[in-house]
Scaffold this motif. Structure first.
Motif, PDB file in Angstrom:
ATOM      1  N   THR A  39       0.904  -1.173   0.117  1.00  0.00           N
ATOM      2  CA  THR A  39      -0.023   0.131  -0.044  1.00  0.00           C
ATOM      3  C   THR A  39       0.817   1.194   0.154  1.00  0.00           C
ATOM      4  OG1 THR A  39       0.011   0.161   2.392  1.00  0.00           O
ATOM      5  CG2 THR A  39      -1.789  -1.247   1.441  1.00  0.00           C
ATOM      6  N   ARG A  46      -2.021  -5.026   0.998  1.00  0.00           N
ATOM      7  CA  ARG A  46      -3.495  -5.171   0.794  1.00  0.00           C
ATOM      8  C   ARG A  46      -3.867  -6.195  -0.290  1.00  0.00           C
ATOM      9  NH1 ARG A  46      -8.529  -1.425   0.828  1.00  0.00           N
ATOM     10  NH2 ARG A  46     -10.068  -2.604  -0.226  1.00  0.00           N
ATOM     11  N   ILE A 155     -12.657  -1.950  -3.704  1.00  0.00           N
ATOM     12  CA  ILE A 155     -12.608  -0.808  -2.653  1.00  0.00           C
ATOM     13  C   ILE A 155     -14.138  -0.241  -2.419  1.00  0.00           C
ATOM     14  CG2 ILE A 155     -12.254   1.170  -4.371  1.00  0.00           C
ATOM     15  CD1 ILE A 155     -10.281   2.407  -2.286  1.00  0.00           C
ATOM     16  N   ASP A 159     -17.595   6.711   2.029  1.00  0.00           N
ATOM     17  CA  ASP A 159     -16.452   7.095   3.431  1.00  0.00           C
ATOM     18  C   ASP A 159     -16.063   6.107   4.015  1.00  0.00           C
ATOM     19  OD1 ASP A 159     -17.129   9.981   3.184  1.00  0.00           O
ATOM     20  OD2 ASP A 159     -18.665   9.875   4.520  1.00  0.00           O
ATOM     21  N   LYS A 160     -16.584   4.705   3.871  1.00  0.00           N
ATOM     22  CA  LYS A 160     -15.907   3.582   4.361  1.00  0.00           C
ATOM     23  C   LYS A 160     -14.484   3.195   3.813  1.00  0.00           C
ATOM     24  CE  LYS A 160     -17.207  -1.211   5.585  1.00  0.00           C
ATOM     25  NZ  LYS A 160     -17.078  -1.047   6.997  1.00  0.00           N
ATOM     26  N   SER A 161     -13.592   2.815   4.854  1.00  0.00           N
ATOM     27  CA  SER A 161     -12.374   2.698   4.173  1.00  0.00           C
ATOM     28  C   SER A 161     -11.768   1.483   5.142  1.00  0.00           C
ATOM     29  CB  SER A 161     -11.279   3.823   4.252  1.00  0.00           C
ATOM     30  OG  SER A 161     -11.016   4.105   5.491  1.00  0.00           O
ATOM     31  N   LYS A 163      -8.551   0.967   7.156  1.00  0.00           N
ATOM     32  CA  LYS A 163      -7.135   1.466   7.566  1.00  0.00           C
ATOM     33  C   LYS A 163      -6.932   0.665   8.855  1.00  0.00           C
ATOM     34  CE  LYS A 163      -8.670   6.150   6.577  1.00  0.00           C
ATOM     35  NZ  LYS A 163      -9.142   7.518   7.172  1.00  0.00           N
TER      36      LYS A 163
END
Length: 164
Positions: A39, A46, A155, A159-161, A163
């Motif tokens: 990443t 990832r 992906i 807004d969801k990610s 991390k």
């Protein structure tokens, strides 16, 4: 049985990929496709795993993956709105009047011709699994000399990610 796309954030360590693949192998789960790369944070990789199974089986896979020391976080993208892409390069027979038809089909599917010889084209195409398979059907599978696909990446939308 349903297709699931699982995104995994894991330590960028030697053997991490082997431990994930070993988990699937040891429990008899099939990996339909697997992509992995570092990443923007060089300590993390990832991975996108595509597998097919019942909701119960995929729940077990996710629980087992979470137990691996290399796994930082993961999410089943299938449970949220997400974007999926795959790249494919396909070498096809392109002779006589078929050349123009292949160029037209490539344009319709928003592909690019990367290489041209007297008898073949190499065509690049990106999209989800359905788009790439539809292209192969449209050009005629008998015309395909060779095809290579990268496997899915995905992906979450919005807004969801994923991390650490």
């Amino acid at each position: 049985m349903r297709r699931h796309v699982i995104a995994v954030l894991l330590e960028n360590e030697s053997g991490a990929l082997s431990r994930v693949a070993g988990l699937f192998s040891a429990r008899g789960y099939n990996i339909e496709s697997l992509t992995v790369a570092a990443t923007h944070d060089p300590t993390l990789s990832r991975m996108t795993i595509v597998t097919i199974g019942t909701d119960r089986v995929v729940e077990q896979i996710i629980k087992q993956l979470n137990k691996l020391v290399d796994v930082v976080r993961l999410t089943d993208l299938t449970e949220v709105p997400f974007i999926e892409r795959e790249i494919m390069m396909v070498k096809v027979r392109a002779v006589d009047s078929g050349r123009e038809e292949l160029k037209r089909m490539t344009d319709i599917f928003r592909g690019r011709i990367l290489d041209v010889t007297e008898s073949s084209y190499v065509i690049e195409l990106t999209g989800d699994d359905h788009k790439l398979s539809a292209f192969l059907d449209a050009i005629g599978r008998d015309n395909i000399i060779e095809a290579v696909r990268s496997g899915a990446t995905g992906i979450a939308r919005g807004d969801k990610s994923l991390k650490p």
